[in-house]
Enzyme design. Structure first.
Site, PDB file in Angstrom:
ATOM      1  N   LYS A  69       1.183  -1.376   0.516  1.00 19.74           N
ATOM      2  CA  LYS A  69      -0.121   0.069  -0.524  1.00 19.74           C
ATOM      3  C   LYS A  69       1.169   1.056   0.502  1.00 19.74           C
ATOM      4  O   LYS A  69       0.601   2.236  -0.268  1.00 19.74           O
ATOM      5  CB  LYS A  69      -1.306   0.010   1.731  1.00 19.74           C
ATOM      6  CG  LYS A  69      -2.020  -1.305   1.330  1.00 19.74           C
ATOM      7  CD  LYS A  69      -2.862  -1.086   0.310  1.00 19.74           C
ATOM      8  CE  LYS A  69      -3.790  -2.296   0.814  1.00 19.74           C
ATOM      9  NZ  LYS A  69      -5.405  -1.949  -0.458  1.00 19.74           N
ATOM     10  N   LYS A  70       1.952   1.352   0.287  1.00 23.57           N
ATOM     11  CA  LYS A  70       2.729   2.470   0.588  1.00 23.57           C
ATOM     12  C   LYS A  70       3.596   2.773  -0.728  1.00 23.57           C
ATOM     13  O   LYS A  70       4.402   3.908  -0.628  1.00 23.57           O
ATOM     14  CB  LYS A  70       4.222   2.228   1.378  1.00 23.57           C
ATOM     15  CG  LYS A  70       3.406   2.711   2.831  1.00 23.57           C
ATOM     16  CD  LYS A  70       4.418   2.036   4.421  1.00 23.57           C
ATOM     17  CE  LYS A  70       3.752   2.596   5.429  1.00 23.57           C
ATOM     18  NZ  LYS A  70       2.941   1.788   6.185  1.00 23.57           N
ATOM     19  N   LEU A  71       3.294   1.745  -1.133  1.00 21.51           N
ATOM     20  CA  LEU A  71       3.631   1.954  -2.664  1.00 21.51           C
ATOM     21  C   LEU A  71       3.398   3.106  -3.773  1.00 21.51           C
ATOM     22  O   LEU A  71       3.311   3.643  -4.769  1.00 21.51           O
ATOM     23  CB  LEU A  71       3.785   0.890  -3.727  1.00 21.51           C
ATOM     24  CG  LEU A  71       5.153   0.334  -3.229  1.00 21.51           C
ATOM     25  CD1 LEU A  71       4.848  -0.942  -4.574  1.00 21.51           C
ATOM     26  CD2 LEU A  71       6.542   0.748  -3.215  1.00 21.51           C
TER      27      LEU A  71
END
Length: 686
Positions: free
Chosen positions: A281-283
């Site tokens: 998700k942090k991409l």
């Protein structure tokens, strides 16, 4: 028949003359006698008993052919055996490195039966028992804090007129006295889990009230509260009371007994998913570019990094880059022996920092308690064995675990062949099926938003089960609630947040629908008939422009909403304006630190009311409406109380997508000279 009276020796290798065998002159002088001789030596054929000479041997053409076939078959069989031995040696070498690296042999995945045997392999219960104790303790501490036992009378006071946001509309809180009973049952369950006392019953006593309270209020949802419920659900089916438990003290069969490997597998996969999916998700571009947690680098915990890096680089490399790398790699590094010490250090450092950075209750300590699950299961025994003898008397046993009927055992000599000494039963198969289905479901659920589209807003799904932790930060500039009497058409305004105990409803369409429905019922008590309710909510996500989240012209009471359909009255996020964030930051830095800055974007055909005041006296007219007639309107209004100055930045954009014409004017207005304004700078960012 051999000359020494012994039976002929079997064929052991290459063709050679067998001692004790002699050949008659007729055999040697016949055509093809040499071939028949070799075949005879290789096949060790018996001499013809009808021969008139004692040691004279004959072999006709038919027997020669039979002997040749037998020899060929023997050679082929030996070649196959040789290849099989080589393959077994290769498999043995392969299994040795896979087992040392992964903890199991690749052959354990070759069939469903062997996979079931693997998941039910006997495993030391020590690490699981320690985790059970720590989890129960942390939940007992969490219930008065984040679950709300300490302020229960404030939340569920009888007769309180308040709008609630359950997951299912039929869920309602019990009377206050009964809510105290529910919380006490949950607390007793947590203590029972910690002590391993009536373990299975304690898990149910904790789990059922926990999920009831969780579903009762969506505004309190977050990822770690969801994780607590998942771990409690898993522990209900596990044998975590086989070590360091009161149940084991009472029942010798449960005391220090093996547990199936899937008990550890589920928990390890759950923690792996928390880390890895959070990393995926942090991409997101906002996180990679450093906009998600832009102000976090100012915290004192990052002071050592700011000694060698600027605040901007600390934010980009340490806060965002470090968080991305850790989440993506932590699950893998914890799994392997070689990388586990370094992973334990960085993960522990990460969670200790989070405990100081955020108000997240017991989450950091719960994640610290899960890290040892990736170590060898007998680590508590080895640790206790190194302590002084007088301390070992008060700690769990260091004796090896006893066998358990719930595990599948193999004989030492048959492990290589995969044979078991215990038949795989229904319990073992159900445990394997449960593990596989649970892991698949947990990988699927964070990406199931295409099913529950009604819960999607600017971010996907209800916050809490997607593991998108800290990826989106929001700020609200303006919230206005307007009601209209359905009969008299009289307008009125409500204080934002009236009849609620939370403000999470501002960001979610499903909660806004529940809030509007609740308000429509409550307003009838104030002589407002058939009320229509409109919301004008301005939100900025990850340092973007402040913009409307929902259509302010839609009556939310009668608006259509479905959990499986897109919300039609949801405004789109102006992602095309995201590149402007760099320009807006430049403008912000050009001003003094005492000026508050707000950037606002709106859609064509709408207007925005600007209200600026100080010390109870307006500096600008009490309400100034800026019409947006040609495109996107962006306004920045700031006010300096000491200098009694206001600043307005107005940007007119002629089109939404292409932006062919952009005019930006920055004005600074003095109170004494209003409405005269001074043009400070023209700005043409495009």
């Amino acid at each position: 028949e051999s000359t020494n009276g012994q039976a002929p020796q079997p064929f052991l290798g290459r063709a050679s003359v067998v001692p004790g065998w002699s050949l008659g002159s007729e055999f040697r002088s016949e055509p093809g006698a040499g071939l028949r001789c070799c075949l005879r030596r290789l096949a060790l054929c018996q001499p013809d008993p009808s021969s008139s000479r004692g040691h004279h041997l004959e072999m006709g053409p038919g027997r020669v052919a039979a002997a040749g076939a037998q020899v060929a078959e023997s050679l082929d069989s030996q070649k196959k055996q040789s290849r099989k031995r080589k393959a077994q040696d290769a498999v043995s070498t392969h299994c040795s490195w896979t087992k040392s690296l992964l903890g199991f042999e690749s052959a354990d995945l070759s069939s469903w039966n062997r996979f079931v045997c693997l998941l039910n392999r006997p495993t030391d219960p020590a690490a699981l028992g320690v985790f059970r104790f720590l989890f129960g303790l942390l939940m007992a501490l969490d219930i008065p804090q984040e679950r709300g036992l300490s302020y229960l009378d404030h939340r569920y006071l009888d007769g309180l007129q308040v709008c609630r946001f359950p997951l299912f509309n039929f869920l309602e809180p019990l009377p206050l006295d009964w809510m105290y009973v529910v919380y006490m049952v949950m607390l007793l369950g947590a203590l029972g889990i910690m002590l391993g006392c009536f373990y299975r019953l304690s898990c149910l006593l904790f789990l059922l009230p926990y999920w009831y309270i969780f579903f009762l209020d969506k505004t309190a949802w977050n990822n770690h509260s969801y994780l607590y419920g998942l771990i409690g659900f898993q522990l209900t089916f596990m044998n975590a009371n086989r070590y360091w438990s009161i149940d084991g003290f009472w029942n010798p069969r449960k005391r220090n007994a093996h547990v199936p490997l899937w008990n550890y597998t589920m928990l390890r996969f759950q923690i792996f998913i928390v880390y890895f999916i959070a990393g995926i998700k942090k991409l997101d571009a906002d996180w990679v570019e450093g906009y998600s947690m832009g102000s976090l680098a100012k915290h004192w915990l990052f002071s050592p990094f700011r000694l060698v890096l600027s605040e901007e680089m600390t934010n980009l490399l340490v806060v965002h880059g470090g968080g991305l790398v850790l989440d993506l790699t932590a699950g893998f590094l914890l799994f392997f022996d070689a990388s586990r010490p370094a992973a334990l250090f960085f993960v522990s450092y990460f969670h200790c920092m989070n405990s100081q950075l955020f108000s997240i209750g017991m989450f950091s300590y719960t994640m610290l308690a899960t890290s040892p699950l990736f170590c060898y299961p007998d680590w508590p025994r080895r640790l206790i064995a190194k302590l002084p003898a007088f301390l070992q008397k008060f700690l769990p046993s260091t004796d090896p675990p006893q066998p358990s009927q719930e595990c599948v055992y193999r004989e030492t000599g048959q492990q290589r062949l995969g044979r078991t000494t215990q038949k795989v039963g229904l319990r073992q198969k159900l445990g394997a099926i449960f593990t596989v289905l649970y892991v698949v479901e947990q990988f699927f659920l964070p990406y199931s938003h295409f099913i529950t589209q009604g819960y999607n807003n600017w971010t996907n799904g209800l916050y809490g089960y997607s593991w998108d932790m800290m990826v989106h930060s929001r700020s609200h500039q303006h919230v206005k609630i307007t009601y209209r009497d359905g009969l008299t058409r009289e307008l009125g305004y409500l204080n934002p947040g009236v009849f609620t105990q939370s403000r999470r409803w501002k960001d979610h369409a499903d909660m806004l629908k529940q809030y509007a429905t609740c308000l429509s019922h409550l307003l009838q008590n104030y002589n407002i008939s058939q009320p229509e309710i409109y919301f004008d909510i301005w939100v900025s996500i990850n340092d973007r422009f402040q913009q409307r989240l929902f259509d302010p012209h839609v009556d939310i009471v009668r608006a259509e909403w479905s959990p499986f359909k897109k919300t039609p009255w949801l405004k789109p996020l102006l992602v095309d304006l995201s590149p402007w964030r760099t320009k807006l930051q430049e403008i912000e830095k050009s001003l003094d630190n005492q000026t508050e800055v707000v950037f606002i974007a709106d859609f064509p055909g709408t207007s925005w009311d600007l209200e600026v005041g100080s010390l109870g006296r307006p500096v600008l007219p009490e309400q100034t409406s800026w019409p947006c007639v040609c495109g996107v309107l962006v306004v920045r209004a700031g006010f300096n109380i000491a200098r009694k100055l206001c600043a307005i930045l107005v940007m007119w954009v002629s089109s939404y997508k292409g932006w062919p014409l952009v005019t930006v004017v920055f004005l600074q207005c003095k109170r004494s000279s209003w409405p005269a304004c001074q043009l400070l700078m023209p700005w043409l960012p495009l």
